[in-house]
Design a protein around this motif. Structure first.
Motif, mmCIF file in Angstrom:
data_model
loop_
_atom_site.group_PDB
_atom_site.id
_atom_site.type_symbol
_atom_site.label_atom_id
_atom_site.label_comp_id
_atom_site.label_asym_id
_atom_site.label_seq_id
_atom_site.Cartn_x
_atom_site.Cartn_y
_atom_site.Cartn_z
ATOM 1 N N SER A 64 23.201 62.462 -111.374
ATOM 2 C CA SER A 64 24.459 62.604 -111.930
ATOM 3 C C SER A 64 25.447 61.746 -110.917
ATOM 4 N N GLY A 65 24.575 61.211 -109.672
ATOM 5 C CA GLY A 65 25.381 60.609 -108.672
ATOM 6 C C GLY A 65 26.314 61.258 -108.022
ATOM 7 N N THR A 66 26.007 62.620 -107.790
ATOM 8 C CA THR A 66 26.621 63.627 -107.033
ATOM 9 C C THR A 66 26.424 63.511 -105.555
ATOM 10 N N TYR A 67 27.335 63.913 -104.778
ATOM 11 C CA TYR A 67 27.061 64.076 -103.224
ATOM 12 C C TYR A 67 27.453 65.432 -103.141
ATOM 13 N N THR A 68 26.470 66.024 -102.565
ATOM 14 C CA THR A 68 26.684 67.647 -101.913
ATOM 15 C C THR A 68 26.293 67.629 -100.436
ATOM 16 N N TYR A 69 27.583 68.389 -99.949
ATOM 17 C CA TYR A 69 27.755 68.500 -98.506
ATOM 18 C C TYR A 69 27.233 69.854 -97.870
ATOM 19 N N LEU A 70 26.325 69.796 -97.013
ATOM 20 C CA LEU A 70 26.026 70.780 -96.159
ATOM 21 C C LEU A 70 26.675 70.869 -94.743
ATOM 22 N N LEU A 71 27.295 72.055 -94.400
ATOM 23 C CA LEU A 71 28.000 72.009 -93.171
ATOM 24 C C LEU A 71 27.735 73.311 -92.118
ATOM 25 N N ALA A 72 27.321 73.260 -91.006
ATOM 26 C CA ALA A 72 27.220 74.357 -90.273
ATOM 27 C C ALA A 72 27.718 74.033 -88.858
ATOM 28 N N SER A 73 28.336 74.915 -87.982
ATOM 29 C CA SER A 73 28.619 74.498 -86.561
ATOM 30 C C SER A 73 27.290 74.324 -85.906
ATOM 31 N N ARG A 74 26.350 75.015 -86.070
ATOM 32 C CA ARG A 74 25.146 75.178 -85.171
ATOM 33 C C ARG A 74 23.664 75.499 -85.746
ATOM 34 N N ARG A 75 22.792 75.084 -85.348
ATOM 35 C CA ARG A 75 21.571 75.630 -85.592
ATOM 36 C C ARG A 75 21.313 77.051 -85.748
ATOM 37 N N GLY A 76 20.863 77.828 -86.686
ATOM 38 C CA GLY A 76 20.855 79.169 -86.428
ATOM 39 C C GLY A 76 21.933 79.660 -86.929
ATOM 40 N N PHE B 129 25.965 68.239 -90.176
ATOM 41 C CA PHE B 129 26.550 67.783 -91.335
ATOM 42 C C PHE B 129 25.531 66.923 -92.174
ATOM 43 N N ARG B 130 25.184 67.240 -93.233
ATOM 44 C CA ARG B 130 24.188 66.533 -94.278
ATOM 45 C C ARG B 130 24.999 65.991 -95.520
ATOM 46 N N GLN B 131 24.666 64.623 -95.822
ATOM 47 C CA GLN B 131 25.053 64.486 -97.385
ATOM 48 C C GLN B 131 23.887 64.336 -98.238
ATOM 49 N N LEU B 132 23.941 65.011 -99.125
ATOM 50 C CA LEU B 132 22.714 64.995 -100.014
ATOM 51 C C LEU B 132 23.035 64.291 -101.390
ATOM 52 N N PHE B 133 21.995 63.551 -102.028
ATOM 53 C CA PHE B 133 22.442 63.045 -103.229
ATOM 54 C C PHE B 133 21.681 63.477 -104.590
ATOM 55 N N ASP B 134 22.180 63.576 -105.487
ATOM 56 C CA ASP B 134 21.627 63.597 -106.915
ATOM 57 C C ASP B 134 21.618 62.495 -107.682
ATOM 58 N N GLY B 135 20.467 61.749 -107.514
ATOM 59 C CA GLY B 135 20.416 60.621 -108.379
ATOM 60 C C GLY B 135 20.731 60.481 -109.900
#
Ligand SMILES: [Fe+2]
Length: 350
Positions: free
Chosen positions: A11-23, A3-9
């Motif tokens: 526009s102040g936007t949060y983008t989320y990257l989700l996966a159940s596992r590596r690979g 679970f990653r919360q990524l930020f665009d400074g």
């Protein structure tokens, strides 16, 4: 889970990257165009395969990364069925599940900020887009915004979730990263109202300036559809009417690329096989089902999906793998139905 919360400074936007596992398969929510390189780098570093990119709503403050991510990874673009965006690959509605390998998000229709705003609930957390922000709520004064609808979405749906549900919004301008439903219930100043009318009055008084990028972002975000004309120009597309003439011919193999729940909801073209888009790379490689079918030189594969995006990408993948007799139905099931093509409701697991 990854679970990653990524930020665009900008526009102040949060983008989320989700996966159940590596690979494994990954989903990205609310990507920003300018940050696409960064997302792809991270996806590669974490050894993930991006399979879906979703926007919670039509954004007015930044250009979406949906189209660029689709073009660079062949992932499926996802938005809600109420969205006016020209073409996305998969449209979702209240009660649907947004699925990738190992993860399933419940789709909630939460209009108010815009009429195409959706939230995604995944276990202990909810992605609220701009419907519910941290100590704020998304403005309701443009893009068919409606304070009454937003009140209903927030009080009738989001605040009914368990109090310890984590709230991950699409924006924050003060550096807050996460909240909970319980916290917002108690401390969000906009939610301390006694009635829907009080909320409407409060939202009506905000008088916010329009976002700087609005005139650029909204038109750009309305047109994220894959350029299916390229595929058509090469002669790899059939109109629904042309495809109808081929129905029942022994050399024609129709392949439905949609997900099982789309097939159940919208029906299937009679006589078609089912091979979800995510598995298509495997099917066109040596030893794959479609490659085996095409050993017969006369066989022609006709892909279709919901709107023609996934099928256009599948044609490209098949051609790249050396299967020259692949084409698709332009505009997908949507165009097929408009052209009064036959639809079968029975869904067989083939
Ligand atoms: Fe927004």
């Amino acid at each position: 889970m990854i679970f990653r919360q990524l930020f665009d400074g900008v526009s102040g936007t949060y983008t989320y990257l989700l996966a159940s596992r590596r690979g494994g398969e990954a989903l990205i929510i609310d990507p920003v165009l300018e940050k696409v390189d960064r997302y792809l780098q991270l996806i590669a570093e974490l050894d993930l395969k991006l399979v879906k990119a979703a926007d919670t709503h039509l954004h007015a403050d930044h250009v979406t990364g949906l189209g660029a991510l689709r073009d660079r990874t062949r992932c499926i673009t996802v938005m809600g069925e109420m969205s006016r965006v020209d073409v996305v690959s998969l449209r979702i509605a209240e009660g649907d599940k947004l699925r990738i390998e190992g993860l399933s998000l419940d789709v909630l229709y939460t209009p108010g900020h815009t009429d195409d705003s959706y939230s995604f609930l995944m276990g202990d957390r909810v992605f609220t887009g701009d419907t519910l922000l941290i100590r704020g709520t998304g403005r309701t004064d443009f893009q068919n915004g409606d304070a009454r609808a937003q009140y209903d979405s927030i009080f009738g749906k989001l605040l009914k979730l368990p109090e310890d549900t984590l709230v991950f919004p699409a924006h924050d301008y003060k550096g807050e990263t996460v909240s909970t439903i319980g916290e917002e219930k108690r401390f969000n100043p906009r939610l301390q109202v006694k009635s829907v009318d009080e909320y409407i009055e409060l939202m009506g008084k905000l008088k916010l300036p329009n976002p700087k990028l609005m005139d650029v972002a909204v038109p750009a975000n309305l047109h994220v559809g894959l350029h299916q004309e390229e595929i058509a120009k090469r002669g790899w597309a059939l109109s629904p009417a042309d495809a109808m003439k081929l129905l029942g011919r022994p050399e024609i193999v129709l392949v439905d690329l949609r997900e099982p729940n789309e097939r159940e909801k919208h029906g299937v073209i009679p006589g078609s096989l089912h091979a979800p888009y995510g598995e298509i790379a495997r099917h066109v490689q040596s030893g794959g089902m479609l490659r085996a079918l095409m050993r017969n030189e006369r066989t022609r594969i006709v892909f279709y999906c919901a709107f023609g995006e996934r099928s256009a990408m599948a044609v490209q993948a098949a051609r790249d793998a050396g299967l020259a007799a692949a084409c698709h139905i332009a505009g997908g099931m949507d165009a097929w139905k408009k052209a009064a093509g036959p639809v079968e409701r029975r869904v067989d697991a083939i």
